[in-house]
Scaffold this motif. Structure first.
Motif, mmCIF file in Angstrom:
data_model
loop_
_atom_site.group_PDB
_atom_site.id
_atom_site.type_symbol
_atom_site.label_atom_id
_atom_site.label_comp_id
_atom_site.label_asym_id
_atom_site.label_seq_id
_atom_site.Cartn_x
_atom_site.Cartn_y
_atom_site.Cartn_z
ATOM 1 N N LYS A 12 -0.951 28.188 26.590
ATOM 2 C CA LYS A 12 -0.395 28.279 25.234
ATOM 3 C C LYS A 12 -0.466 26.929 24.512
ATOM 4 O O LYS A 12 -0.351 25.873 25.127
ATOM 5 N N GLY A 13 -0.631 26.984 23.197
ATOM 6 C CA GLY A 13 -0.678 25.764 22.384
ATOM 7 C C GLY A 13 0.724 25.311 22.000
ATOM 8 O O GLY A 13 1.532 26.107 21.523
ATOM 9 N N LYS A 37 -1.129 23.671 26.590
ATOM 10 C CA LYS A 37 -1.974 22.645 25.967
ATOM 11 C C LYS A 37 -1.135 21.928 24.924
ATOM 12 O O LYS A 37 -0.589 22.560 24.014
ATOM 13 N N ARG A 81 -4.188 24.860 16.086
ATOM 14 C CA ARG A 81 -4.756 26.214 16.261
ATOM 15 C C ARG A 81 -6.240 26.139 16.588
ATOM 16 O O ARG A 81 -6.751 26.904 17.410
ATOM 17 N N ALA A 82 -6.932 25.205 15.930
ATOM 18 C CA ALA A 82 -8.375 25.076 16.176
ATOM 19 C C ALA A 82 -8.625 24.565 17.592
ATOM 20 O O ALA A 82 -9.526 25.035 18.297
ATOM 21 N N PHE A 84 -6.588 24.736 20.307
ATOM 22 C CA PHE A 84 -6.047 25.522 21.420
ATOM 23 C C PHE A 84 -6.305 27.032 21.269
ATOM 24 O O PHE A 84 -6.047 27.806 22.198
ATOM 25 N N GLY A 85 -6.720 27.440 20.081
ATOM 26 C CA GLY A 85 -6.928 28.871 19.847
ATOM 27 C C GLY A 85 -5.646 29.603 19.508
ATOM 28 O O GLY A 85 -5.663 30.776 19.148
ATOM 29 N N ASN A 86 -4.502 28.924 19.647
ATOM 30 C CA ASN A 86 -3.211 29.534 19.299
ATOM 31 C C ASN A 86 -2.176 28.423 19.195
ATOM 32 O O ASN A 86 -2.362 27.336 19.735
ATOM 33 N N TYR A 88 1.859 28.351 19.946
ATOM 34 C CA TYR A 88 2.980 29.184 20.400
ATOM 35 C C TYR A 88 4.322 28.451 20.319
ATOM 36 O O TYR A 88 5.359 29.098 20.182
ATOM 37 N N GLN A 136 -0.465 34.782 13.300
ATOM 38 C CA GLN A 136 -1.063 35.081 14.610
ATOM 39 C C GLN A 136 -0.549 36.403 15.172
ATOM 40 O O GLN A 136 -1.247 37.097 15.910
#
Ligand SMILES: NC(=O)c1ccc[n+]([C@@H]2O[C@H](COP(=O)([O-])OP(=O)(O)OC[C@H]3O[C@@H](n4cnc5c(N)ncnc54)[C@H](O)[C@@H]3O)[C@@H](O)[C@H]2O)c1
Length: 255
Positions: A12-13, A37, A81-82, A84-86, A88, A136
């Motif tokens: 998770k980011g 992350k 977001r870029a 880690f893809g997310n 949280y 998200q």
């Protein structure tokens, strides 16, 4: 469910602000050990780079930013977001304290400085983060830092700081109500005395010694004492906790 303090955080980011500070660094280290992350944010690039270099795992990033610059918040969130893809979790430890000797020494600039960073920047950062979490659609966790001053009102020259922390606790409740339907929880940690640069700056030795005596557990807390509760609040196990202010003070205050 697997029972572990960091349950659900692997991959998770997480944004940790104030990550070069005493508590923020311990929080970043704890999240990294859960497999999350971490984007470590603080004022100085060299310092966040050093924090990131010491984190377990890989894929963490260090970003220098002054959170008082509200226009920069959207870029920070987009970068997380870029990368880690997310996104949280927001663990927002960054804050400032100006401990004046007396209430009469407090200047308007002291008042504005502490409010701008501790209250205003917190509100706008939380809103930017929460909007990204809503978009998200996977819920999220926002963990803010209050202080025992929220409860006591502080004393003399520390009153303006205490008032900002009252603002943080109040804000956390309103945010929890607003974003609850999106499964975004918002909670506060309220540390007692924790051994960090913020506590030690301009603090007379005898006051430090008295703090130990007034704390039932008998010692001034370590940053790691706050990191565990932060990770717990971000974990799957805390899914039904929102709007809480968790007292992490070694029993200094009990409420
Ligand atoms: N240490 C304590 O005893 C104690 C007690 C109660 C509450 N708290 C709260 O815990 C949190 C962490 O405190 P700490 O003791 O680790 O403090 P600290 O001073 O060690 O760390 C705070 C960090 O925030 C960063 N920061 C300050 N302004 C910033 C800005 N505008 N933009 C980006 N970063 C900024 C600083 O550079 C610093 O690295 C704070 O919210 C504080 O109010 C601490």
């Amino acid at each position: 469910m697997t029972w572990s303090v960091g349950a659900g955080l692997d991959g998770k980011g997480v944004i940790v602000t104030g990550a070069a500070g005493g508590i923020g660094r311990a929080v970043a280290e704890a999240f990294a050990q859960t497999g999350a992350k971490v984007m470590a944010v603080d004022l100085d690039q060299a310092k966040v780079d050093e924090v990131v270099a010491g984190l377990a795992g890989s894929g963490h990033i260090g970003v220098a930013a002054n959170l008082g610059d509200l226009a920069g918040h959207a870029g920070l969130v987009a970068q997380a977001r870029a990368a880690f893809g997310n996104l949280y979790v927001l663990a927002h430890t960054a804050a400032v304290l100006r401990r004046r000797k007396s209430l009469d020494e407090v200047t308007e600039e002291d008042w504005d400085f502490q409010n701008d960073i501790n209250v205003k920047a917190t509100f706008f950062l939380c809103r930017t983060v929460a909007n990204a979490m809503v978009e998200q659609g996977n819920g999220g966790r926002i963990i803010l830092f209050s202080s025992q001053g929220w409860w006591t009102g502080g004393f003399g020259g520390s009153l303006p700081y205490a008032a900002t922390k009252g603002g943080v606790t109040t804000m956390s409740r309103g945010l929890a109500r607003t974003y609850g339907p999106h499964r975004i929880t918002v909670n506060c940690i309220s540390p007692g005395q924790i051994h960090t640069p913020m506590l030690l700056t301009d603090l007379p030795t005898e006051v430090y010694e008295n703090m130990k005596k007034q704390t039932p557990l008998g010692y001034v807390g370590e940053p790691a004492d706050c990191a565990g509760p932060v990770v717990f609040l971000a974990s799957d196990h805390a899914a039904y906790i929102t709007g809480s202010t968790i007292n992490v003070s070694g029993g200094f205050l009990m409420y």
